[in-house]
Design a protein around this motif. Sequence first.
Motif, PDB file in Angstrom:
ATOM      1  N   ASP A  41       0.873  -1.217  -0.040  1.00 39.00           N
ATOM      2  CA  ASP A  41       0.066  -0.104  -0.164  1.00 39.00           C
ATOM      3  C   ASP A  41       0.734   1.190  -0.044  1.00 39.00           C
ATOM      4  O   ASP A  41       1.727   1.483   0.889  1.00 39.00           O
ATOM      5  CB  ASP A  41      -0.951   0.024   1.144  1.00 39.00           C
ATOM      6  CG  ASP A  41      -2.176   0.857   0.998  1.00 39.00           C
ATOM      7  OD1 ASP A  41      -1.931   1.921   0.507  1.00 39.00           O
ATOM      8  OD2 ASP A  41      -2.901   0.626   1.745  1.00 39.00           O
ATOM      9  N   PRO A  42       0.792   2.230  -0.808  1.00 40.75           N
ATOM     10  CA  PRO A  42       1.667   3.356  -0.955  1.00 40.75           C
ATOM     11  C   PRO A  42       1.151   4.437   0.268  1.00 40.75           C
ATOM     12  O   PRO A  42       2.138   5.482   0.481  1.00 40.75           O
ATOM     13  CB  PRO A  42       1.551   3.933  -2.262  1.00 40.75           C
ATOM     14  CG  PRO A  42      -0.152   3.625  -2.593  1.00 40.75           C
ATOM     15  CD  PRO A  42      -0.225   2.148  -2.152  1.00 40.75           C
ATOM     16  N   ILE A  43       0.404   4.393   0.645  1.00 37.39           N
ATOM     17  CA  ILE A  43      -0.184   5.146   1.859  1.00 37.39           C
ATOM     18  C   ILE A  43       0.132   4.408   3.138  1.00 37.39           C
ATOM     19  O   ILE A  43       0.011   3.450   3.422  1.00 37.39           O
ATOM     20  CB  ILE A  43      -1.663   5.489   1.866  1.00 37.39           C
ATOM     21  CG1 ILE A  43      -2.139   5.991   0.559  1.00 37.39           C
ATOM     22  CG2 ILE A  43      -2.038   6.296   2.994  1.00 37.39           C
ATOM     23  CD1 ILE A  43      -3.823   6.231   0.511  1.00 37.39           C
ATOM     24  N   ALA A  44       1.300   5.352   4.073  1.00 31.78           N
ATOM     25  CA  ALA A  44       1.420   4.950   5.355  1.00 31.78           C
ATOM     26  C   ALA A  44       1.419   5.837   6.279  1.00 31.78           C
ATOM     27  O   ALA A  44       1.549   7.267   6.173  1.00 31.78           O
ATOM     28  CB  ALA A  44       2.997   4.641   5.307  1.00 31.78           C
ATOM     29  N   GLU A  45       1.408   5.681   7.586  1.00 33.83           N
ATOM     30  CA  GLU A  45       1.262   6.473   8.862  1.00 33.83           C
ATOM     31  C   GLU A  45       2.684   6.855   8.809  1.00 33.83           C
ATOM     32  O   GLU A  45       3.766   6.027   8.936  1.00 33.83           O
ATOM     33  CB  GLU A  45       0.802   5.739   9.991  1.00 33.83           C
ATOM     34  CG  GLU A  45      -0.634   5.389   9.731  1.00 33.83           C
ATOM     35  CD  GLU A  45      -1.143   4.189  10.471  1.00 33.83           C
ATOM     36  OE1 GLU A  45      -0.387   3.527  11.177  1.00 33.83           O
ATOM     37  OE2 GLU A  45      -2.338   3.700  10.132  1.00 33.83           O
ATOM     38  N   ALA A  46       3.149   8.029   8.742  1.00 34.11           N
ATOM     39  CA  ALA A  46       4.592   8.570   8.891  1.00 34.11           C
ATOM     40  C   ALA A  46       4.818   9.105  10.082  1.00 34.11           C
ATOM     41  O   ALA A  46       6.048   9.777  10.348  1.00 34.11           O
ATOM     42  CB  ALA A  46       4.727   9.369   7.715  1.00 34.11           C
ATOM     43  N   GLY A  47       3.778   9.223  11.089  1.00 30.01           N
ATOM     44  CA  GLY A  47       4.077  10.152  12.546  1.00 30.01           C
ATOM     45  C   GLY A  47       2.929  10.454  12.988  1.00 30.01           C
ATOM     46  O   GLY A  47       2.021  10.585  12.417  1.00 30.01           O
ATOM     47  N   PHE A  48       2.782  10.746  14.509  1.00 26.23           N
ATOM     48  CA  PHE A  48       1.891  10.922  14.930  1.00 26.23           C
ATOM     49  C   PHE A  48       2.436  11.698  16.269  1.00 26.23           C
ATOM     50  O   PHE A  48       3.424  11.409  16.880  1.00 26.23           O
ATOM     51  CB  PHE A  48       0.778   9.897  15.423  1.00 26.23           C
ATOM     52  CG  PHE A  48       1.281   8.950  16.338  1.00 26.23           C
ATOM     53  CD1 PHE A  48       0.786   9.408  17.718  1.00 26.23           C
ATOM     54  CD2 PHE A  48       1.888   7.993  16.022  1.00 26.23           C
ATOM     55  CE1 PHE A  48       1.391   8.128  18.565  1.00 26.23           C
ATOM     56  CE2 PHE A  48       2.202   6.753  16.958  1.00 26.23           C
ATOM     57  CZ  PHE A  48       1.848   6.922  18.226  1.00 26.23           C
ATOM     58  N   ALA A  49       1.508  12.558  16.852  1.00 25.93           N
ATOM     59  CA  ALA A  49       1.717  13.095  18.193  1.00 25.93           C
ATOM     60  C   ALA A  49       0.620  13.253  19.123  1.00 25.93           C
ATOM     61  O   ALA A  49      -0.459  13.553  18.446  1.00 25.93           O
ATOM     62  CB  ALA A  49       2.628  14.438  17.969  1.00 25.93           C
ATOM     63  N   THR A  50       0.509  13.155  20.196  1.00 24.90           N
ATOM     64  CA  THR A  50      -0.684  13.726  20.947  1.00 24.90           C
ATOM     65  C   THR A  50      -0.410  14.590  22.228  1.00 24.90           C
ATOM     66  O   THR A  50       0.781  14.680  22.565  1.00 24.90           O
ATOM     67  CB  THR A  50      -1.592  12.415  21.558  1.00 24.90           C
ATOM     68  OG1 THR A  50      -0.325  11.769  22.525  1.00 24.90           O
ATOM     69  CG2 THR A  50      -1.396  11.409  20.602  1.00 24.90           C
ATOM     70  N   ASP A  51      -1.504  15.493  22.666  1.00 19.75           N
ATOM     71  CA  ASP A  51      -1.183  16.129  23.884  1.00 19.75           C
ATOM     72  C   ASP A  51      -2.708  16.613  24.343  1.00 19.75           C
ATOM     73  O   ASP A  51      -3.599  16.360  23.530  1.00 19.75           O
ATOM     74  CB  ASP A  51      -0.423  17.436  23.462  1.00 19.75           C
ATOM     75  CG  ASP A  51       0.201  18.132  24.953  1.00 19.75           C
ATOM     76  OD1 ASP A  51       0.088  17.385  25.885  1.00 19.75           O
ATOM     77  OD2 ASP A  51       0.491  19.186  24.925  1.00 19.75           O
ATOM     78  N   GLY A  52      -2.762  17.038  25.667  1.00 19.75           N
ATOM     79  CA  GLY A  52      -4.070  17.463  26.194  1.00 19.75           C
ATOM     80  C   GLY A  52      -3.539  18.505  26.960  1.00 19.75           C
ATOM     81  O   GLY A  52      -2.575  18.852  27.485  1.00 19.75           O
ATOM     82  N   ASP A  53      -4.801  19.172  27.697  1.00 20.29           N
ATOM     83  CA  ASP A  53      -4.633  19.997  28.507  1.00 20.29           C
ATOM     84  C   ASP A  53      -5.906  20.000  29.458  1.00 20.29           C
ATOM     85  O   ASP A  53      -6.974  19.796  29.065  1.00 20.29           O
ATOM     86  CB  ASP A  53      -4.664  21.498  27.692  1.00 20.29           C
ATOM     87  CG  ASP A  53      -4.247  22.565  28.766  1.00 20.29           C
ATOM     88  OD1 ASP A  53      -4.782  22.835  29.936  1.00 20.29           O
ATOM     89  OD2 ASP A  53      -3.195  23.281  28.341  1.00 20.29           O
ATOM     90  N   ALA A  54      -5.634  20.299  30.757  1.00 23.84           N
ATOM     91  CA  ALA A  54      -6.988  20.380  31.604  1.00 23.84           C
ATOM     92  C   ALA A  54      -7.633  21.661  31.801  1.00 23.84           C
ATOM     93  O   ALA A  54      -8.508  21.687  32.375  1.00 23.84           O
ATOM     94  CB  ALA A  54      -6.364  20.020  33.072  1.00 23.84           C
ATOM     95  N   ASP A  55      -7.047  22.555  30.904  1.00 23.06           N
ATOM     96  CA  ASP A  55      -7.590  24.056  31.028  1.00 23.06           C
ATOM     97  C   ASP A  55      -7.602  24.633  29.595  1.00 23.06           C
ATOM     98  O   ASP A  55      -6.771  25.573  29.404  1.00 23.06           O
ATOM     99  CB  ASP A  55      -7.329  25.043  32.178  1.00 23.06           C
ATOM    100  CG  ASP A  55      -7.778  26.288  32.169  1.00 23.06           C
ATOM    101  OD1 ASP A  55      -8.803  26.475  31.372  1.00 23.06           O
ATOM    102  OD2 ASP A  55      -7.142  27.164  32.900  1.00 23.06           O
ATOM    103  N   CYS A  56      -8.165  24.097  28.763  1.00 30.62           N
ATOM    104  CA  CYS A  56      -7.847  24.290  27.308  1.00 30.62           C
ATOM    105  C   CYS A  56      -8.241  25.692  26.804  1.00 30.62           C
ATOM    106  O   CYS A  56      -7.855  25.990  25.540  1.00 30.62           O
ATOM    107  CB  CYS A  56      -8.502  23.208  26.164  1.00 30.62           C
ATOM    108  SG  CYS A  56     -10.319  23.287  26.415  1.00 30.62           S
TER     109      CYS A  56
END
Length: 183
Positions: free
Chosen positions: A1-16
């Motif tokens: 498959d030519p489509i690939a997941e190339a990276g990711f990042a996550t984050d969150g905040d308690a008071d957005c």
Amino acid sequence: DPIAEAGFATDGDADCDGVTDSTLISLACTAGDVVVVAVGILDDGTVTSITWGTQTFEELSSVGTGGGVLSVHFWNTTCASTFAATDMVFVIAADNNDDCAMVAVRYSGASGLRTPVETSGVGTTVSVTVGDGTPASDVAINSDEWAVDVYGSDVDMTGDSENNVVASIDQGTAVAAVSDCTY
């Protein structure tokens, strides 16, 4: 498959929506890569913009519950050039100092996201059909395409019975995830 997941990042905040927000999603990008972002906000807040270097994001859809319990937002961009890891800045208009969660996934080998985007309300499902892409207005997914899904919740993520969950984050009472699949 030519489509690939190339990276990711996550984050969150308690008071957005607070002035001391420290939400840091940092990703690098290669020219032509597609980046998908999911944002879950515990109250009925809104993502007004996302900046990431010189990239321009587009909001593809958002849904929210009545009474301001939860809102979920789906954004994307295609990288115009290659650049090193850079922080994404989320501008959020919320009103209760509640939790928010963000997930960004970078895909290589994709030429872009094809719309229309199928959406559903909170607590309901989306049905995607397989088609051949003709006529051009055909909303069905073709056999050479991927479906990308964003998810948000105000409780724990219990699972995704159909798709491949690429990345997720549980930030207190706000959950966000990006998943994908082929048909």
